[in-house]
Design a protein around this motif. Structure first.
Motif, PDB file in Angstrom:
ATOM      1  N   THR A  12       0.795  -1.233   0.000  1.00  0.00           N
ATOM      2  CA  THR A  12       0.000   0.000   0.000  1.00  0.00           C
ATOM      3  C   THR A  12       0.826   1.280   0.000  1.00  0.00           C
ATOM      4  N   CYS A  13       2.090   1.192   0.364  1.00  0.00           N
ATOM      5  CA  CYS A  13       2.853   2.435   0.523  1.00  0.00           C
ATOM      6  C   CYS A  13       4.336   2.215   0.265  1.00  0.00           C
ATOM      7  N   HIS A  15       6.735   2.129   2.303  1.00  0.00           N
ATOM      8  CA  HIS A  15       7.362   1.179   3.227  1.00  0.00           C
ATOM      9  C   HIS A  15       7.192  -0.249   2.711  1.00  0.00           C
ATOM     10  N   CYS A  16       6.017  -0.523   2.178  1.00  0.00           N
ATOM     11  CA  CYS A  16       5.740  -1.871   1.647  1.00  0.00           C
ATOM     12  C   CYS A  16       6.675  -2.165   0.482  1.00  0.00           C
ATOM     13  N   ALA A  19      10.056  -2.887   1.766  1.00  0.00           N
ATOM     14  CA  ALA A  19      10.123  -4.184   2.448  1.00  0.00           C
ATOM     15  C   ALA A  19      10.250  -5.316   1.431  1.00  0.00           C
ATOM     16  N   TYR A  65       2.882 -10.321   2.568  1.00  0.00           N
ATOM     17  CA  TYR A  65       2.101 -10.086   1.344  1.00  0.00           C
ATOM     18  C   TYR A  65       1.784 -11.401   0.653  1.00  0.00           C
TER      19      TYR A  65
END
Lengths: 68, 68
Positions: A12-13, A15-16, A19, A65
């Motif tokens: 979603t963002c 940071h994702c 990651a 995820y």
């Protein structure tokens, strides 16, 4: 180098994106990672003698995820 | 201890929650942080002699989120 595109759900963002990118890049044999946050598509270039598609998927899943 | 609730926009996932939580908790004078990802409300309990509302907002904004 083999190239595949993983369909990753739940990013979603930024940071994702980081990651997923980081988890893949730290795998031995991964040579290129391109994460598209909008589409969920993650392109990976890798050395087939060192890593396989299952390991790539596991690395993404370990970050929380789903991979289609 | 004074308590306020910040309305934070743009938090989408657990990473965002951690980023906001961490940025606030590391400020001297912040005693309690409660981030609600669904509502965007962030409750902060702090010592008014050590930190003020502007500094709390700045810390959140530095992580890339808007504070109403």
């Amino acid at each position: 180098m083999k190239n595949i595109t993983l369909e990753v759900k739940g990013m979603t963002c930024g940071h994702c994106k980081s990651a997923v990118n980081g988890a893949l890049e730290e795998l031995a044999g991964v040579e290129r990672v391109e994460v598209n946050l909008e589409t969920g598509k993650v392109e990976v270039g890798y050395d087939e003698s060192k890593v396989d598609e299952n390991k790539l998927k596991e690395a993404v899943e370990e970050q929380g995820y789903d991979v289609a």
